[in-house]
Write an enzyme that holds these catalytic residues in place. Structure first.
Site, PDB file in Angstrom:
ATOM      1  N   TYR A  88      11.802  11.392 -22.569  1.00  0.00           N
ATOM      2  CA  TYR A  88      13.139  10.324 -22.533  1.00  0.00           C
ATOM      3  C   TYR A  88      14.008  11.560 -21.581  1.00  0.00           C
ATOM      4  CZ  TYR A  88      17.938   9.243 -24.052  1.00  0.00           C
ATOM      5  OH  TYR A  88      19.115   8.948 -23.942  1.00  0.00           O
ATOM      6  N   THR A 124      23.169  11.616 -21.449  1.00  0.00           N
ATOM      7  CA  THR A 124      23.171  12.034 -22.758  1.00  0.00           C
ATOM      8  C   THR A 124      23.223  13.838 -22.818  1.00  0.00           C
ATOM      9  OG1 THR A 124      21.686  12.337 -24.488  1.00  0.00           O
ATOM     10  CG2 THR A 124      20.811  11.834 -22.410  1.00  0.00           C
ATOM     11  N   ASP A 125      23.598  14.280 -24.121  1.00  0.00           N
ATOM     12  CA  ASP A 125      23.548  15.697 -24.075  1.00  0.00           C
ATOM     13  C   ASP A 125      22.184  15.978 -24.293  1.00  0.00           C
ATOM     14  OD1 ASP A 125      22.847  14.803 -26.915  1.00  0.00           O
ATOM     15  OD2 ASP A 125      24.323  15.676 -27.863  1.00  0.00           O
ATOM     16  N   GLU A 126      21.160  15.366 -24.387  1.00  0.00           N
ATOM     17  CA  GLU A 126      19.763  15.687 -24.382  1.00  0.00           C
ATOM     18  C   GLU A 126      19.381  16.280 -23.276  1.00  0.00           C
ATOM     19  OE1 GLU A 126      16.999  13.515 -26.500  1.00  0.00           O
ATOM     20  OE2 GLU A 126      18.401  12.460 -27.974  1.00  0.00           O
ATOM     21  N   LYS A 173      16.189  11.219 -18.232  1.00  0.00           N
ATOM     22  CA  LYS A 173      17.800  10.884 -18.180  1.00  0.00           C
ATOM     23  C   LYS A 173      18.186  12.056 -17.210  1.00  0.00           C
ATOM     24  CE  LYS A 173      20.097   8.614 -20.048  1.00  0.00           C
ATOM     25  NZ  LYS A 173      20.588   7.322 -19.656  1.00  0.00           N
TER      26      LYS A 173
HETATM   27  P1  NAD Z   1      19.620   0.566 -26.414  1.00  0.00           P
HETATM   28  O1  NAD Z   1      18.236   1.075 -26.385  1.00  0.00           O
HETATM   29  O2  NAD Z   1      20.449  -0.033 -27.735  1.00  0.00           O
HETATM   30  O3  NAD Z   1      20.085  -0.180 -25.254  1.00  0.00           O
HETATM   31  C1  NAD Z   1      19.571  -0.403 -24.019  1.00  0.00           C
HETATM   32  C2  NAD Z   1      19.595  -1.495 -23.192  1.00  0.00           C
HETATM   33  O4  NAD Z   1      19.332  -1.558 -22.020  1.00  0.00           O
HETATM   34  C3  NAD Z   1      18.823  -2.814 -24.040  1.00  0.00           C
HETATM   35  O5  NAD Z   1      19.822  -4.046 -23.931  1.00  0.00           O
HETATM   36  C4  NAD Z   1      17.909  -3.152 -23.080  1.00  0.00           C
HETATM   37  O6  NAD Z   1      17.404  -4.486 -22.878  1.00  0.00           O
HETATM   38  C5  NAD Z   1      18.428  -2.782 -21.565  1.00  0.00           C
HETATM   39  N1  NAD Z   1      17.353  -2.267 -20.686  1.00  0.00           N
HETATM   40  C6  NAD Z   1      16.306  -1.489 -20.909  1.00  0.00           C
HETATM   41  N2  NAD Z   1      15.551  -1.388 -19.821  1.00  0.00           N
HETATM   42  C7  NAD Z   1      16.269  -2.305 -18.779  1.00  0.00           C
HETATM   43  C8  NAD Z   1      16.050  -2.588 -17.393  1.00  0.00           C
HETATM   44  N3  NAD Z   1      14.948  -2.041 -16.911  1.00  0.00           N
HETATM   45  N4  NAD Z   1      17.026  -3.251 -16.833  1.00  0.00           N
HETATM   46  C9  NAD Z   1      17.929  -3.929 -17.382  1.00  0.00           C
HETATM   47  N5  NAD Z   1      18.242  -3.496 -18.791  1.00  0.00           N
HETATM   48  C10 NAD Z   1      17.595  -2.714 -19.234  1.00  0.00           C
HETATM   49  O7  NAD Z   1      20.519   2.019 -25.802  1.00  0.00           O
HETATM   50  P2  NAD Z   1      21.803   2.510 -26.280  1.00  0.00           P
HETATM   51  O8  NAD Z   1      21.578   3.373 -27.287  1.00  0.00           O
HETATM   52  O9  NAD Z   1      22.868   1.666 -26.377  1.00  0.00           O
HETATM   53  O10 NAD Z   1      22.041   3.631 -25.136  1.00  0.00           O
HETATM   54  C11 NAD Z   1      22.745   3.286 -23.917  1.00  0.00           C
HETATM   55  C12 NAD Z   1      22.697   4.243 -23.005  1.00  0.00           C
HETATM   56  O11 NAD Z   1      23.473   5.255 -23.553  1.00  0.00           O
HETATM   57  C13 NAD Z   1      21.289   4.721 -22.356  1.00  0.00           C
HETATM   58  O12 NAD Z   1      21.377   5.182 -20.748  1.00  0.00           O
HETATM   59  C14 NAD Z   1      21.312   6.216 -23.400  1.00  0.00           C
HETATM   60  O13 NAD Z   1      20.500   6.931 -22.612  1.00  0.00           O
HETATM   61  C15 NAD Z   1      22.787   6.477 -23.442  1.00  0.00           C
HETATM   62  N6  NAD Z   1      23.128   7.207 -24.627  1.00  0.00           N
HETATM   63  C16 NAD Z   1      22.633   6.699 -25.983  1.00  0.00           C
HETATM   64  C17 NAD Z   1      23.095   7.676 -27.121  1.00  0.00           C
HETATM   65  C18 NAD Z   1      22.825   7.111 -28.337  1.00  0.00           C
HETATM   66  O14 NAD Z   1      22.841   7.829 -29.424  1.00  0.00           O
HETATM   67  N7  NAD Z   1      22.241   5.773 -28.403  1.00  0.00           N
HETATM   68  C19 NAD Z   1      23.809   8.803 -26.938  1.00  0.00           C
HETATM   69  C20 NAD Z   1      24.125   9.220 -25.467  1.00  0.00           C
HETATM   70  C21 NAD Z   1      23.585   8.628 -24.485  1.00  0.00           C
HETATM   71  O1  TDX Z   2      12.992   8.085 -39.132  1.00  0.00           O
HETATM   72  C1  TDX Z   2      13.490   8.978 -38.258  1.00  0.00           C
HETATM   73  N1  TDX Z   2      13.601  10.222 -39.056  1.00  0.00           N
HETATM   74  C2  TDX Z   2      14.267  11.354 -38.644  1.00  0.00           C
HETATM   75  O2  TDX Z   2      14.045  12.245 -39.397  1.00  0.00           O
HETATM   76  C3  TDX Z   2      14.138   8.999 -37.202  1.00  0.00           C
HETATM   77  C4  TDX Z   2      14.123   7.721 -36.320  1.00  0.00           C
HETATM   78  C5  TDX Z   2      14.795  10.079 -36.711  1.00  0.00           C
HETATM   79  N2  TDX Z   2      14.776  11.134 -37.262  1.00  0.00           N
HETATM   80  C6  TDX Z   2      15.523  12.418 -36.627  1.00  0.00           C
HETATM   81  C7  TDX Z   2      15.186  12.829 -35.248  1.00  0.00           C
HETATM   82  C8  TDX Z   2      16.451  13.330 -34.980  1.00  0.00           C
HETATM   83  O3  TDX Z   2      16.477  14.654 -35.063  1.00  0.00           O
HETATM   84  O4  TDX Z   2      17.079  12.058 -36.990  1.00  0.00           O
HETATM   85  C9  TDX Z   2      17.734  12.574 -35.612  1.00  0.00           C
HETATM   86  C10 TDX Z   2      18.045  11.557 -34.775  1.00  0.00           C
HETATM   87  O5  TDX Z   2      16.834  10.833 -34.532  1.00  0.00           O
HETATM   88  P1  TDX Z   2      17.367   9.579 -33.428  1.00  0.00           P
HETATM   89  O6  TDX Z   2      18.160   8.388 -33.971  1.00  0.00           O
HETATM   90  O7  TDX Z   2      16.170   8.904 -32.987  1.00  0.00           O
HETATM   91  O8  TDX Z   2      18.124  10.125 -32.253  1.00  0.00           O
HETATM   92  P2  TDX Z   2      17.887  11.254 -31.071  1.00  0.00           P
HETATM   93  O9  TDX Z   2      16.393  11.551 -31.105  1.00  0.00           O
HETATM   94  O10 TDX Z   2      18.598  12.534 -31.617  1.00  0.00           O
HETATM   95  O11 TDX Z   2      18.510  10.723 -29.504  1.00  0.00           O
HETATM   96  C11 TDX Z   2      19.656   9.742 -29.850  1.00  0.00           C
HETATM   97  O12 TDX Z   2      20.795  10.474 -29.113  1.00  0.00           O
HETATM   98  C12 TDX Z   2      20.845  11.112 -27.942  1.00  0.00           C
HETATM   99  C13 TDX Z   2      19.341   8.587 -28.694  1.00  0.00           C
HETATM  100  O13 TDX Z   2      18.470   7.857 -29.514  1.00  0.00           O
HETATM  101  C14 TDX Z   2      19.426   8.904 -27.497  1.00  0.00           C
HETATM  102  O14 TDX Z   2      19.315   7.731 -26.804  1.00  0.00           O
HETATM  103  C15 TDX Z   2      20.607   9.780 -27.059  1.00  0.00           C
HETATM  104  O15 TDX Z   2      20.563  10.042 -25.605  1.00  0.00           O
END
Ligand code: NAD
Ligand code: TDX
Length: 344
Positions: A153, A125-127, A157
């Site tokens: 988190y 992730t970019d985080e 990562k």
């Molecule tokens: P998500 O939370 O929707 O899904 C995570 C999945 O992993 C779930 O199906 C969960 O059951 C499974 N999981 C959790 N713990 C596990 C374990 N111990 N063993 C096997 N499976 C397990 O997450 P997402 O948003 O789909 O993110 C997927 C990946 O992408 C993550 O690694 C996250 O860090 C990365 N990522 C997410 C975003 C975003 O905006 N959502 C952005 C950049 C990177």
């Molecule tokens: O209720 C809310 N109100 C609010 O203002 C929630 C849930 C979020 N926020 C804000 C927090 C963040 O600035 O919105 C922004 C986005 O929040 P999230 O959806 O929780 O995402 P973020 O914290 O940016 O992280 C996401 O992007 C990078 C994903 O959850 C991560 O898994 C990924 O790595």
């Protein structure tokens, strides 16, 4: 080729599984997922009967289970999506983030070293780069930006990324890492900002905006993320990191207002709540390496992706209503109401 996709019942993993199963019928896709609160097999209805798809329930941090699985399946490629992914949950309970995100990753890496692999890809992730100041719009994250994390988190990562690179260098494991900006699109769990806005606005419920709402995120449609990972698996260079993003920066308030407008819901639903601890100000990806070295270009802009996503949530109410009616409600109570962020 046999692909082991971990976390394939989550948001991005499931989109990736569906994309791969349909695009490469000659390849075998094994989806390994522990089915935590974020895993949902309903998301995989469209592929569950396909001959090149198989689901296995299991924990990536369970060493014995993972080694048995590798012994039996001998995957060619591992793509690790499995993670605890929600920043707010990591602030409440960091330990599971260490277990899954760090130890789960090292367990997979150890199995890859023992059984051999053509490629291990880490979905990061970019985080991991921390955040950028709001008054420097000229700054972007590149692949050489130092890791500088803020939340449990992002720290978990970043730790995982360091182990991935170390296994590449120390054991010669063929690894790649992608670091993507915020994703949105179909099947995103409604704890994350965009599906939270859509699901709550459709029920005429308040939309909690943390702090002042001026924090900036760089949004990418999940489809474009899946295409990028596929390209890295096929054309990416071993030992390299690739940043994925499409220059779609928006303040949280802009995102909320855009979605409310599209749903024809009033801005009076917006409720300012206590800020997230350690809240990152701005994320912004420089995707030059993906574009110039791999020829990747996103299909969606924020302006085309958001209507598509809203339409999906409108057409798939059952999917998210099942979630909202279950544990999700307890979660909202715990994270927002019990903490006094909102009164309900
Ligand atoms: P998500 O939370 O929707 O899904 C995570 C999945 O992993 C779930 O199906 C969960 O059951 C499974 N999981 C959790 N713990 C596990 C374990 N111990 N063993 C096997 N499976 C397990 O997450 P997402 O948003 O789909 O993110 C997927 C990946 O992408 C993550 O690694 C996250 O860090 C990365 N990522 C997410 C975003 C975003 O905006 N959502 C952005 C950049 C990177
Ligand atoms: O209720 C809310 N109100 C609010 O203002 C929630 C849930 C979020 N926020 C804000 C927090 C963040 O600035 O919105 C922004 C986005 O929040 P999230 O959806 O929780 O995402 P973020 O914290 O940016 O992280 C996401 O992007 C990078 C994903 O959850 C991560 O898994 C990924 O790595």
């Amino acid at each position: 080729m046999k692909f082991l996709v971990t976390g394939g019942a989550g948001f991005i993993g499931a989109n990736f599984v569906e994309y791969m199963v349909n695009k490469y019928p000659e390849d075998e896709i094994i989806n390994l997922d522990a089915l935590t609160y974020a895993g949902n097999l309903e998301t995989l209805k469209n592929v569950e009967d396909k001959p090149n798809y198989k689901f296995i329930k299991g924990d990536i941090a369970d060493r014995e289970f993972i080694f048995d699985l590798f012994e039996k399946e001998k995957p060619d490629v591992v793509v690790n999506f499995a993670a605890e992914s929600h920043v707010d949950r990591s602030i409440e309970d960091p330990e599971i983030f260490v277990k899954t995100n760090v130890m789960g990753t090292t367990t997979l890496l150890d199995a890859c070293v023992k059984y051999g692999i053509k490629r291990y890809h880490q979905v990061s992730t970019d985080e991991v780069y921390g955040d950028l100041p709001l008054d420097r719009p000229d700054l972007f994250f590149t692949e050489s930006t130092p890791l500088h994390t803020s939340s449990p988190y992002s720290s978990s990562k970043a730790s995982a990324d360091l182990f991935v690179m170390a296994y590449g260098r120390t054991y010669g494991l063929p690894v790649t890492i992608s670091r993507c900006s915020n994703n949105y699109g179909p099947y995103q769990f409604p704890e994350k900002l965009i599906p939270l806005i859509i699901s709550r606005a459709l029920n005429d419920e308040t939309i909690p905006v943390y702090g002042t709402g001026e924090n900036v995120r760089d949004w990418l449609h999940v489809y474009d993320h899946c295409v990028a990972i596929d390209m890295i698996l096929r054309q990416g260079k071993e030992g390299e990191v690739y940043n994925i993003g499409g220059h779609n920066e928006r303040t949280n308030l802009e995102v909320v207002k855009t979605v409310l407008r599209a749903l024809n819901k009033p801005e009076s639903l917006i409720t300012y709540v206590t800020d997230r601890k350690g809240h990152d100000m701005r994320y912004a990806i420089d995707p030059t390496k993906m574009e110039t070295e791999l020829g990747w270009k996103p299909v969606y802009t924020f302006d085309t992706g958001i209507p598509q996503t809203i339409e999906w949530y409108l057409n798939n109410k059952d999917w998210w209503e099942n979630i909202v009616s279950g544990e999700y409600q307890n979660y909202f109570q715990k994270m927002y109401v019990d903490k006094g962020r909102v009164e309900e």
